[in-house]
Write a protein that holds these residues in place. Structure first.
Motif, PDB file in Angstrom:
ATOM      1  N   ASP A  30     -36.195  47.686   7.557  1.00 12.62           N
ATOM      2  CA  ASP A  30     -36.315  47.306   8.970  1.00 12.62           C
ATOM      3  C   ASP A  30     -37.371  46.224   9.167  1.00 12.62           C
ATOM      4  OD1 ASP A  30     -34.339  49.080   9.692  1.00 12.62           O
ATOM      5  OD2 ASP A  30     -35.724  50.644  10.340  1.00 12.62           O
ATOM      6  N   LEU A  31     -38.511  46.381   8.519  1.00 13.60           N
ATOM      7  CA  LEU A  31     -39.584  45.396   8.633  1.00 13.60           C
ATOM      8  C   LEU A  31     -39.162  44.073   8.002  1.00 13.60           C
ATOM      9  CD1 LEU A  31     -42.469  44.706   9.475  1.00 13.60           C
ATOM     10  CD2 LEU A  31     -43.229  45.603   7.244  1.00 13.60           C
ATOM     11  N   ALA A  32     -38.575  44.133   6.824  1.00 14.96           N
ATOM     12  CA  ALA A  32     -38.115  42.922   6.147  1.00 14.96           C
ATOM     13  C   ALA A  32     -37.041  42.222   6.981  1.00 14.96           C
ATOM     14  CB  ALA A  32     -37.579  43.262   4.761  1.00 14.96           C
ATOM     15  N   GLU A  33     -36.131  42.984   7.554  1.00  9.14           N
ATOM     16  CA  GLU A  33     -35.072  42.404   8.392  1.00  9.14           C
ATOM     17  C   GLU A  33     -35.662  41.709   9.610  1.00  9.14           C
ATOM     18  OE1 GLU A  33     -31.348  41.210   9.245  1.00  9.14           O
ATOM     19  OE2 GLU A  33     -31.705  42.557   7.566  1.00  9.14           O
ATOM     20  N   ASP A  34     -36.651  42.331  10.233  1.00  4.66           N
ATOM     21  CA  ASP A  34     -37.311  41.722  11.385  1.00  4.66           C
ATOM     22  C   ASP A  34     -37.942  40.390  11.001  1.00  4.66           C
ATOM     23  OD1 ASP A  34     -38.451  41.755  14.138  1.00  4.66           O
ATOM     24  OD2 ASP A  34     -40.341  41.934  13.026  1.00  4.66           O
ATOM     25  N   HIS A  35     -38.625  40.354   9.870  1.00  3.80           N
ATOM     26  CA  HIS A  35     -39.283  39.122   9.432  1.00  3.80           C
ATOM     27  C   HIS A  35     -38.261  38.059   9.033  1.00  3.80           C
ATOM     28  CE1 HIS A  35     -43.251  41.429   8.560  1.00  3.80           C
ATOM     29  NE2 HIS A  35     -42.917  41.383   9.843  1.00  3.80           N
ATOM     30  N   TRP A  36     -37.160  38.478   8.429  1.00  5.46           N
ATOM     31  CA  TRP A  36     -36.074  37.559   8.103  1.00  5.46           C
ATOM     32  C   TRP A  36     -35.506  36.932   9.378  1.00  5.46           C
ATOM     33  CZ3 TRP A  36     -33.525  34.481   5.084  1.00  5.46           C
ATOM     34  CH2 TRP A  36     -32.180  34.203   5.315  1.00  5.46           C
ATOM     35  N   GLU A  37     -35.183  37.766  10.351  1.00  4.46           N
ATOM     36  CA  GLU A  37     -34.578  37.277  11.590  1.00  4.46           C
ATOM     37  C   GLU A  37     -35.521  36.348  12.341  1.00  4.46           C
ATOM     38  OE1 GLU A  37     -33.301  40.712  13.798  1.00  4.46           O
ATOM     39  OE2 GLU A  37     -31.763  41.211  12.305  1.00  4.46           O
ATOM     40  N   ARG A  38     -36.793  36.702  12.412  1.00  2.00           N
ATOM     41  CA  ARG A  38     -37.771  35.842  13.091  1.00  2.00           C
ATOM     42  C   ARG A  38     -37.843  34.466  12.434  1.00  2.00           C
ATOM     43  NH1 ARG A  38     -43.119  39.104  14.866  1.00  2.00           N
ATOM     44  NH2 ARG A  38     -42.106  41.008  15.590  1.00  2.00           N
ATOM     45  N   THR A  39     -37.834  34.446  11.120  1.00  2.46           N
ATOM     46  CA  THR A  39     -37.944  33.182  10.388  1.00  2.46           C
ATOM     47  C   THR A  39     -36.700  32.326  10.585  1.00  2.46           C
ATOM     48  OG1 THR A  39     -39.363  34.287   8.767  1.00  2.46           O
ATOM     49  CG2 THR A  39     -38.446  32.154   8.144  1.00  2.46           C
ATOM     50  N   VAL A  40     -35.525  32.934  10.528  1.00  3.12           N
ATOM     51  CA  VAL A  40     -34.294  32.174  10.759  1.00  3.12           C
ATOM     52  C   VAL A  40     -34.301  31.589  12.171  1.00  3.12           C
ATOM     53  CG1 VAL A  40     -31.773  32.285  10.940  1.00  3.12           C
ATOM     54  CG2 VAL A  40     -32.934  33.462   9.063  1.00  3.12           C
ATOM     55  N   VAL A  41     -34.691  32.372  13.155  1.00  7.09           N
ATOM     56  CA  VAL A  41     -34.725  31.896  14.545  1.00  7.09           C
ATOM     57  C   VAL A  41     -35.700  30.723  14.688  1.00  7.09           C
ATOM     58  CG1 VAL A  41     -35.414  32.517  16.901  1.00  7.09           C
ATOM     59  CG2 VAL A  41     -33.925  34.033  15.581  1.00  7.09           C
ATOM     60  N   GLU A  42     -36.839  30.794  14.016  1.00  7.62           N
ATOM     61  CA  GLU A  42     -37.786  29.681  14.068  1.00  7.62           C
ATOM     62  C   GLU A  42     -37.138  28.400  13.557  1.00  7.62           C
ATOM     63  OE1 GLU A  42     -41.766  30.231  12.552  1.00  7.62           O
ATOM     64  OE2 GLU A  42     -41.725  32.336  13.153  1.00  7.62           O
ATOM     65  N   PHE A  43     -36.410  28.496  12.462  1.00  7.61           N
ATOM     66  CA  PHE A  43     -35.747  27.316  11.923  1.00  7.61           C
ATOM     67  C   PHE A  43     -34.588  26.857  12.806  1.00  7.61           C
ATOM     68  CE2 PHE A  43     -37.929  28.337   7.901  1.00  7.61           C
ATOM     69  CZ  PHE A  43     -38.474  27.081   7.650  1.00  7.61           C
ATOM     70  N   LEU A  44     -33.948  27.767  13.500  1.00  4.91           N
ATOM     71  CA  LEU A  44     -32.874  27.370  14.419  1.00  4.91           C
ATOM     72  C   LEU A  44     -33.408  26.521  15.570  1.00  4.91           C
ATOM     73  CD1 LEU A  44     -30.687  30.587  14.679  1.00  4.91           C
ATOM     74  CD2 LEU A  44     -29.934  28.335  13.885  1.00  4.91           C
ATOM     75  N   ASN A  45     -34.679  26.675  15.875  1.00  3.06           N
ATOM     76  CA  ASN A  45     -35.269  25.967  17.006  1.00  3.06           C
ATOM     77  C   ASN A  45     -35.928  24.639  16.649  1.00  3.06           C
ATOM     78  OD1 ASN A  45     -34.560  27.805  19.059  1.00  3.06           O
ATOM     79  ND2 ASN A  45     -36.149  29.194  18.347  1.00  3.06           N
ATOM     80  N   ILE A  46     -35.755  24.165  15.419  1.00  4.05           N
ATOM     81  CA  ILE A  46     -36.354  22.883  15.064  1.00  4.05           C
ATOM     82  C   ILE A  46     -35.416  21.739  15.464  1.00  4.05           C
ATOM     83  CG2 ILE A  46     -37.779  23.874  13.229  1.00  4.05           C
ATOM     84  CD1 ILE A  46     -35.813  22.673  11.187  1.00  4.05           C
ATOM     85  N   ARG A  47     -35.980  20.583  15.650  1.00  5.86           N
ATOM     86  CA  ARG A  47     -35.228  19.403  16.096  1.00  5.86           C
ATOM     87  C   ARG A  47     -34.074  19.057  15.164  1.00  5.86           C
ATOM     88  NH1 ARG A  47     -38.579  14.764  18.340  1.00  5.86           N
ATOM     89  NH2 ARG A  47     -38.340  16.108  20.132  1.00  5.86           N
ATOM     90  N   GLU A  48     -34.240  19.305  13.895  1.00  8.85           N
ATOM     91  CA  GLU A  48     -33.220  18.983  12.900  1.00  8.85           C
ATOM     92  C   GLU A  48     -31.882  19.686  13.173  1.00  8.85           C
ATOM     93  OE1 GLU A  48     -32.906  19.361   8.074  1.00  8.85           O
ATOM     94  OE2 GLU A  48     -34.882  19.258   8.987  1.00  8.85           O
ATOM     95  N   MET A  49     -31.908  20.759  13.916  1.00  5.18           N
ATOM     96  CA  MET A  49     -30.687  21.518  14.197  1.00  5.18           C
ATOM     97  C   MET A  49     -29.898  20.960  15.388  1.00  5.18           C
ATOM     98  SD  MET A  49     -30.725  23.620  11.822  1.00  5.18           S
ATOM     99  CE  MET A  49     -31.892  24.280  10.659  1.00  5.18           C
TER     100      MET A  49
END
Length: 84
Positions: free
Chosen positions: A31-50
């Protein structure tokens, strides 16, 4: 976004990443690892490159970037940047 369980059943380096990220870095706390995975993916989804990419392409790219960003500190130091 694919879950860590889906990555674990994937191919290439994905299963090994999950084994290290969940098993070693988060001591099996999915659960903790999944939360950290999801947070990191979302951060990258919000970069200008996307901007301008389809949702599917942006998600796939964000997952690759997140895996790279999380895997290096996991392999090198046994750490998760989200935990620090």
């Amino acid at each position: 976004m694919r879950s860590l369980a889906a990555l674990h059943n994937g191919d290439g380096d994905e299963p090994r990443f999950v084994e290290i990220f969940v098993g070693k870095v988060h001591q099996g706390q999915w659960d903790l690892a999944e939360d950290h995975w999801e947070r990191t993916v979302v951060e990258f989804l919000n970069i200008r490159e996307m901007e301008g990419l389809s949702a599917a392409r942006a998600t796939k790219k964000a997952e690759r970037l997140a895996m790279t960003a999380l895997w290096y500190p996991a392999k090198r130091w046994g750490r998760c940047p989200c935990c620090s």
